[in-house]
Design a protein around this motif. Structure first.
Motif, short mmCIF file in Angstrom:
data_model
loop_
_atom_site.label_atom_id
_atom_site.label_comp_id
_atom_site.label_asym_id
_atom_site.label_seq_id
_atom_site.Cartn_x
_atom_site.Cartn_y
_atom_site.Cartn_z
N GLU A 126 0.86 -1.28 0.07
CA GLU A 126 -0.12 -0.18 0.07
C GLU A 126 0.82 1.06 -0.04
O GLU A 126 0.57 2.13 -0.84
N MET A 127 2.06 1.42 0.62
CA MET A 127 2.70 2.39 0.95
C MET A 127 3.60 2.67 -0.39
O MET A 127 3.69 3.62 -0.86
N ASN A 128 3.89 1.48 -1.03
CA ASN A 128 4.54 1.44 -2.47
C ASN A 128 3.78 1.95 -3.31
O ASN A 128 4.04 2.85 -4.29
N LEU B 90 1.28 4.22 -3.08
CA LEU B 90 1.05 5.69 -2.38
C LEU B 90 2.21 6.63 -2.76
O LEU B 90 2.04 7.82 -3.03
N THR B 91 3.22 5.92 -2.47
CA THR B 91 4.54 6.88 -3.00
C THR B 91 5.39 6.67 -3.99
O THR B 91 5.85 7.76 -4.56
N THR B 92 5.05 5.71 -4.74
CA THR B 92 5.82 5.50 -6.23
C THR B 92 5.41 6.26 -7.15
O THR B 92 4.24 5.85 -7.40
N ASP B 93 6.07 6.79 -7.83
CA ASP B 93 5.48 7.89 -8.95
C ASP B 93 6.26 7.33 -10.29
O ASP B 93 7.40 7.24 -10.24
#
Length: 264
Positions: free
Chosen positions: A80-82, A84-87
């Motif tokens: 989930e964090m990946n 939300l943070t990876t662009d």
């Protein structure tokens, strides 16, 4: 001495001692003291060991599930964090695909226009060469003189001069109609003929024009060859594609392979 307080009646096992119970007449051979309880205590001990083993198994299963739940929860949290943070700024979008399709169509149109321009320049050069040759033949005929009622010339030839009939020029409307017909035919051919290879597109246009210039009669491969750019191998490749789409029919009943234009 005063009266004794009332007592709650007890069961038989409570009113007599274990010793009296063990020596009762119902069990005359019973061991003394608590010896008669040894088999029951032993069986109870075995059952308690089994219960303890089952409890330990349940505890181990609980610990295993707790470890798995913790690890899986950590995995889900990291995913989930990946997300939300990876662009990915260079990731293609729908607009990117649309722009690529537009660029491909523009390149194909430019390639077709270049092929047509080159073909028109080649046709103009051929027409000029034929005109120059016709003018030279006319000049040669004018230089002949008549002696004694017979025609003679400084340059005599045993073979008659064969004049080539120039291909009639097409009007602007006819050129547009032919261009549309060629485009319609090319759209039925494989992708390599539709602009991915500009040279191959130019070759197929020349072959189709040669077939359209000879309606109602068959042509040999050598009739469509225009060296040095359009050799026999390239003409053969274009004819194979046209025959596979049944736009051109192949005939060899006379011993010579002829190609007839059928159209779409």
């Amino acid at each position: 001495m005063g009266p004794q307080p009332p007592r709650t009646p007890l069961r038989r096992i409570s009113t007599n001692s274990l010793f009296r119970l063990s020596r009762a007449e119902a069990y005359p051979d019973a061991p003394e003291d608590l010896g008669f309880m040894e088999p029951a205590i032993s069986e109870l001990s075995d059952e308690m060991d089994t219960l303890q083993a089952h409890i330990e198994g349940l505890r181990h299963l609980s610990e295993t599930l707790s470890t798995f739940n913790e690890a899986f929860a950590s995995y889900l949290y990291v995913m989930e964090m990946n997300g939300l943070t990876t662009d990915w700024p260079q990731m293609p979008t729908e607009a990117s695909f649309e722009q690529e399709h537009k660029r491909e169509a523009t390149r194909a149109i430019a390639a077709r226009e270049a092929a047509r321009a080159k073909a028109a320049a080649a046709a103009a050069a051929e027409e000029s060469r034929r005109a120059e040759k016709s003018a030279a033949d006319a000049t040669l005929l004018e230089g002949q003189t008549t002696i004694g009622g017979h025609t003679s010339s400084s340059l005599t030839s045993s073979k008659p001069v064969k004049k080539k009939v120039a291909k009639p020029k097409l009007s602007a409307k006819e050129k547009k109609e032919r261009s549309m017909e060629i485009e319609k035919v090319v759209n039925c051919l494989p992708l390599e003929f539709r602009g991915s290879d500009p040279n191959l597109r130019r070759h197929i246009d020349l072959v189709i024009e040669g077939l359209l210039d000879a309606p109602g009669r068959g042509l040999k491969i050598t009739d469509l060859v225009k060296p040095p750019d359009l050799n026999q191998a390239r003409v053969n490749k274009c004819l194979i594609a046209l025959v596979n789409r049944k736009i051109v029919s192949k005939e060899n009943s006379t011993g010579t392979v002829l190609y007839h234009w059928q159209g779409i």
